[in-house]
Design a protein around this motif. Structure first.
Motif, PDB file in Angstrom:
ATOM      1  N   SER A  52     -12.554  18.696   8.339  1.00 13.50           N
ATOM      2  CA  SER A  52     -13.108  18.853   6.990  1.00 13.50           C
ATOM      3  C   SER A  52     -13.267  20.339   6.730  1.00 13.50           C
ATOM      4  N   ALA A  96      -0.191   5.881   4.934  1.00 17.83           N
ATOM      5  CA  ALA A  96       0.278   4.921   5.947  1.00 17.83           C
ATOM      6  C   ALA A  96       1.496   4.146   5.431  1.00 17.83           C
ATOM      7  N   GLY A  97       1.470   3.755   4.150  1.00 15.14           N
ATOM      8  CA  GLY A  97       2.616   3.029   3.583  1.00 15.14           C
ATOM      9  C   GLY A  97       3.867   3.903   3.564  1.00 15.14           C
ATOM     10  N   GLY A 116       0.845  -1.199   0.000  1.00 15.94           N
ATOM     11  CA  GLY A 116       0.000   0.000   0.000  1.00 15.94           C
ATOM     12  C   GLY A 116       0.874   1.239   0.000  1.00 15.94           C
ATOM     13  N   PHE A 169     -10.575  14.154  13.272  1.00 19.57           N
ATOM     14  CA  PHE A 169     -10.854  14.346  11.848  1.00 19.57           C
ATOM     15  C   PHE A 169     -11.149  15.817  11.602  1.00 19.57           C
ATOM     16  N   GLY A 222       0.054   4.524   0.104  1.00 15.46           N
ATOM     17  CA  GLY A 222      -0.614   5.760   0.512  1.00 15.46           C
ATOM     18  C   GLY A 222       0.142   6.408   1.664  1.00 15.46           C
ATOM     19  N   GLU A 279     -11.272   5.766   9.460  1.00 17.69           N
ATOM     20  CA  GLU A 279     -10.649   6.056   8.155  1.00 17.69           C
ATOM     21  C   GLU A 279     -10.310   7.543   8.092  1.00 17.69           C
ATOM     22  N   LEU A 320     -14.478   9.767  -5.380  1.00 16.48           N
ATOM     23  CA  LEU A 320     -13.287  10.602  -5.221  1.00 16.48           C
ATOM     24  C   LEU A 320     -12.386   9.952  -4.169  1.00 16.48           C
ATOM     25  N   ARG A 321     -11.418   9.214  -4.645  1.00 16.91           N
ATOM     26  CA  ARG A 321     -10.462   8.589  -3.727  1.00 16.91           C
ATOM     27  C   ARG A 321      -9.023   8.838  -4.177  1.00 16.91           C
ATOM     28  N   GLU A 345     -17.742  18.166   0.716  1.00 18.90           N
ATOM     29  CA  GLU A 345     -16.587  18.907   0.160  1.00 18.90           C
ATOM     30  C   GLU A 345     -16.690  19.026  -1.361  1.00 18.90           C
ATOM     31  N   ALA A 382      -3.660   7.207   9.753  1.00 21.51           N
ATOM     32  CA  ALA A 382      -2.650   6.768   8.777  1.00 21.51           C
ATOM     33  C   ALA A 382      -1.300   7.417   9.053  1.00 21.51           C
ATOM     34  N   VAL A 390       5.066  -1.932  -2.118  1.00 20.89           N
ATOM     35  CA  VAL A 390       4.220  -2.417  -3.216  1.00 20.89           C
ATOM     36  C   VAL A 390       2.957  -1.577  -3.244  1.00 20.89           C
ATOM     37  N   ALA A 432      -0.550  -0.301  -5.513  1.00 19.70           N
ATOM     38  CA  ALA A 432      -1.387  -0.550  -6.698  1.00 19.70           C
ATOM     39  C   ALA A 432      -1.426   0.660  -7.627  1.00 19.70           C
TER      40      ALA A 432
HETATM   41  P1  FAD Z   1      -4.892   5.036   1.357  1.00 20.30           P
HETATM   42  O1  FAD Z   1      -4.587   6.481   1.307  1.00 20.30           O
HETATM   43  O2  FAD Z   1      -6.189   4.544   0.804  1.00 20.30           O
HETATM   44  O3  FAD Z   1      -3.691   4.273   0.651  1.00 20.30           O
HETATM   45  C1  FAD Z   1      -3.742   2.886   0.426  1.00 20.30           C
HETATM   46  C2  FAD Z   1      -3.002   2.568  -0.853  1.00 20.30           C
HETATM   47  O4  FAD Z   1      -2.929   1.148  -0.979  1.00 20.30           O
HETATM   48  C3  FAD Z   1      -3.710   3.077  -2.095  1.00 20.30           C
HETATM   49  O5  FAD Z   1      -2.808   3.733  -2.930  1.00 20.30           O
HETATM   50  C4  FAD Z   1      -4.242   1.807  -2.743  1.00 20.30           C
HETATM   51  O6  FAD Z   1      -4.286   1.884  -4.163  1.00 20.30           O
HETATM   52  C5  FAD Z   1      -3.199   0.793  -2.322  1.00 20.30           C
HETATM   53  N1  FAD Z   1      -3.700  -0.584  -2.376  1.00 20.30           N
HETATM   54  C6  FAD Z   1      -4.959  -1.023  -2.106  1.00 20.30           C
HETATM   55  N2  FAD Z   1      -5.022  -2.358  -2.311  1.00 20.30           N
HETATM   56  C7  FAD Z   1      -3.795  -2.747  -2.707  1.00 20.30           C
HETATM   57  C8  FAD Z   1      -3.246  -4.000  -3.069  1.00 20.30           C
HETATM   58  N3  FAD Z   1      -3.983  -5.130  -3.041  1.00 20.30           N
HETATM   59  N4  FAD Z   1      -1.945  -4.045  -3.444  1.00 20.30           N
HETATM   60  C9  FAD Z   1      -1.180  -2.916  -3.463  1.00 20.30           C
HETATM   61  N5  FAD Z   1      -1.661  -1.703  -3.133  1.00 20.30           N
HETATM   62  C10 FAD Z   1      -2.953  -1.633  -2.758  1.00 20.30           C
HETATM   63  N6  FAD Z   1      -9.089  12.532   6.460  1.00 20.30           N
HETATM   64  C11 FAD Z   1      -9.099  13.516   7.408  1.00 20.30           C
HETATM   65  O7  FAD Z   1      -8.817  13.228   8.579  1.00 20.30           O
HETATM   66  N7  FAD Z   1      -9.427  14.812   7.073  1.00 20.30           N
HETATM   67  C12 FAD Z   1      -9.753  15.176   5.806  1.00 20.30           C
HETATM   68  O8  FAD Z   1     -10.049  16.339   5.543  1.00 20.30           O
HETATM   69  C13 FAD Z   1      -9.764  14.167   4.804  1.00 20.30           C
HETATM   70  N8  FAD Z   1     -10.091  14.489   3.535  1.00 20.30           N
HETATM   71  C14 FAD Z   1     -10.092  13.515   2.589  1.00 20.30           C
HETATM   72  C15 FAD Z   1     -10.449  13.854   1.288  1.00 20.30           C
HETATM   73  C16 FAD Z   1     -10.478  12.882   0.295  1.00 20.30           C
HETATM   74  C17 FAD Z   1     -10.875  13.262  -1.099  1.00 20.30           C
HETATM   75  C18 FAD Z   1     -10.151  11.542   0.618  1.00 20.30           C
HETATM   76  C19 FAD Z   1     -10.192  10.475  -0.440  1.00 20.30           C
HETATM   77  C20 FAD Z   1      -9.787  11.189   1.899  1.00 20.30           C
HETATM   78  C21 FAD Z   1      -9.759  12.177   2.903  1.00 20.30           C
HETATM   79  N9  FAD Z   1      -9.403  11.863   4.216  1.00 20.30           N
HETATM   80  C22 FAD Z   1      -9.406  12.834   5.175  1.00 20.30           C
HETATM   81  C23 FAD Z   1      -9.056  10.474   4.603  1.00 20.30           C
HETATM   82  C24 FAD Z   1      -7.546  10.238   4.560  1.00 20.30           C
HETATM   83  O9  FAD Z   1      -7.017  10.739   3.383  1.00 20.30           O
HETATM   84  C25 FAD Z   1      -7.283   8.739   4.693  1.00 20.30           C
HETATM   85  O10 FAD Z   1      -7.667   8.376   6.007  1.00 20.30           O
HETATM   86  C26 FAD Z   1      -5.841   8.369   4.431  1.00 20.30           C
HETATM   87  O11 FAD Z   1      -5.486   8.664   3.107  1.00 20.30           O
HETATM   88  C27 FAD Z   1      -5.630   6.876   4.667  1.00 20.30           C
HETATM   89  O12 FAD Z   1      -4.328   6.534   4.308  1.00 20.30           O
HETATM   90  P2  FAD Z   1      -3.935   5.011   4.060  1.00 20.30           P
HETATM   91  O13 FAD Z   1      -2.505   5.030   3.626  1.00 20.30           O
HETATM   92  O14 FAD Z   1      -4.331   4.182   5.214  1.00 20.30           O
HETATM   93  O15 FAD Z   1      -4.848   4.514   2.857  1.00 20.30           O
END
Ligand code: FAD
Length: 417
Positions: free
Chosen positions: A327, A12-13, A8, A325, A10, A285, A114-115, A144, A290, A32, A34
């Motif tokens: 927004s 957290a990764g 992942g 959180f 993102g 989430e 929107l992700r 938003e 993260a 790794v 996606a």
């Molecule tokens: P992600 O950011 O989802 O990253 C996970 C990554 O793993 C992705 O790139 C995904 O493609 C990859 N992945 C998935 N499956 C696989 C696989 N099988 N193999 C390899 N890779 C894989 N939070 C707040 O607190 N305040 C805010 O204002 C806020 N605004 C936001 C606005 C938007 C538009 C979005 C989408 C989210 C928002 N968030 C907000 C939430 C915050 O961004 C998330 O909580 C944070 O991005 C989570 O990070 P993560 O690394 O855990 O997951």
């Protein structure tokens, strides 16, 4: 030399990689991801990329020396081996950070979510002045997106099945955001169920059809863990991890299911972690989870690889936050921290219906506190009152029980309570 694989790419990764180096890991790291992109920040997607204020939210992480396998999907897991669509990868330690994916509704494949940054760039092209947009869901993302679109002369309708927007904050606080939609010129339909999403609009359960050039669905996310179904790890709307962020083997896996305890950890949106503070499993989430949980996950993993126990009673080694959180919507910063209980009493601080006094650009902000029966503040929402949130988060961490009469008095600073 030990190899740690992070799945992942993102927040957290990326934070995991930073923590691995900061906590002294000098072995091989493979990331790794996606998506084809290096780790980037998602909150600005709805707040700055849609509006064109920025087009690049890449996080400034030092990934030098890290093997980056971008555009690569993890497809399965067994002890010591991560399966990917580009072949198996062996590991000594593994960090699961695959985040969450938006829920889609039945109907047209044209519905947008929107992700990702690619979602945001594509949506930006559609949201031109004069376009018609239907947003399904008046939650954080829906609000938003609607904020941005309405400010750019897009005709916006927001369809929400619940009785108010922002149901996560309850109907009273969410209800106070209803006038924001009208003031922005948005047609907000509350209690409206979607029957079908079509390529040219949305059909409501009562038969009404809302024509649209774009339909954005913002009805929540689900942890992206389906690829782990036959891994032997416990899944429960997320990877089940303990308070040290160590993945828990499933009951039918027998013993540790072949996994060395503490050698597979999780971080961020994909996890369902055990909270000592709330004595329950949490799925949060939010950006801060993260950002912060990788520190604990990495410490657990490195303790384990060094031959120690995955568990540790040092408070620093336990992931035990008060969820937080924020927004930005309709020109207001909303912040929320804590966890209201079913028996909490809601107390308002300030007047949510107040309008801007003559000569002032904005209405004064307001806050809302949730109090447990024993008088403790257990959750706080603030609207345009960041200092309330700074003081309130301290109170939440300290399990403080502020005087309710003083809490509701806007003339008394929360930090004085
Ligand atoms: P992600 O950011 O989802 O990253 C996970 C990554 O793993 C992705 O790139 C995904 O493609 C990859 N992945 C998935 N499956 C696989 C696989 N099988 N193999 C390899 N890779 C894989 N939070 C707040 O607190 N305040 C805010 O204002 C806020 N605004 C936001 C606005 C938007 C538009 C979005 C989408 C989210 C928002 N968030 C907000 C939430 C915050 O961004 C998330 O909580 C944070 O991005 C989570 O990070 P993560 O690394 O855990 O997951």
């Amino acid at each position: 030399m030990d190899r740690i694989v992070v799945v992942g790419g993102g927040l957290a990764g990326g934070r995991t990689v930073v923590e691995l180096r900061e906590q002294g890991f000098s072995g091989a790291i493979t990331l790794v991801g996606a998506e084809e992109h290096r780790p980037y920040d998602r909150p600005p997607l709805s707040k700055a990329v849609l509006s064109g204020r920025t087009d690049d939210t890449t996080l400034p992480f030092d990934l030098d020396g890290v093997e980056l396998l971008l555009g690569r999907h993890a497809t399965g897991l067994r002890p010591g081996v991560l399966e990917t669509d580009g072949g198996p990868i062996e590991f000594d330690g593994l960090v699961l950070a695959t985040g969450a994916a938006p829920v889609r509704l039945p109907g047209s494949a044209d519905q947008r979510v929107l992700r990702t940054i690619d979602d945001a760039r594509a949506l930006r092209e559609t949201l031109r002045p004069g376009a018609r947009l239907v947003v399904v869901g008046a939650g954080w993302i829906g609000a938003e997106v609607a904020t941005h679109a309405a400010a750019h002369e897009v005709a916006v309708t927001v369809v929400e099945a619940g009785a108010s927007p922002l149901l996560a904050l309850g109907p009273v606080v969410g209800g106070h955001t209803v006038p924001w939609y009208a003031a922005a010129g948005i047609d907000l339909r509350l209690g409206a169920a979607v029957a079908q999403i079509r390529s040219d609009g949305v059909e409501l359960a009562g038969g009404e059809f809302l024509p649209a050039d774009a339909v954005v669905v913002g009805v929540g996310v689900r942890p992206d863990v389906s690829w782990l179904e036959s891994s032997g790890l416990q899944l429960d709307r997320g990877v089940v991890v303990d308070e040290w962020m160590s993945a828990v083997p499933g009951a039918d896996a027998g013993g540790a299911g072949g996994y060395r305890p503490g050698s597979v950890v999780g971080a961020g949106d994909c996890t369902a972690w055990w909270s000592r503070r709330y004595e329950r499993r949490m799925r949060v989430e939010h950006w801060e989870c993260a950002q912060e949980s990788p520190r604990v996950a990495v410490a657990t993993l490195l303790r384990t690889l060094a031959g120690g126990q995955p568990s540790s009673e040092s408070p620093d080694d336990i992931y035990n936050p008060v969820p937080y959180f924020w927004s930005q919507q309709f020109g207001r910063m909303i912040q929320f921290a804590g966890l209201p209980g079913p028996d909490s009493t809601l107390v308002l601080r300030g007047d949510p219906t107040a309008v801007a006094p003559p000569g002032a650009k904005k209405a004064p902000g307001w806050s809302a506190g949730w109090f447990a029966p024993d008088g403790r503040l257990v959750a706080l929402a603030t609207v345009a009152r960041p200092l309330d949130m700074v003081a309130g988060r301290r109170m939440l961490l300290a399990d403080a029980a502020p005087d309710v009469a003083k809490f509701s008095d806007l003339d008394i600073a929360l930090k004085e309570l």
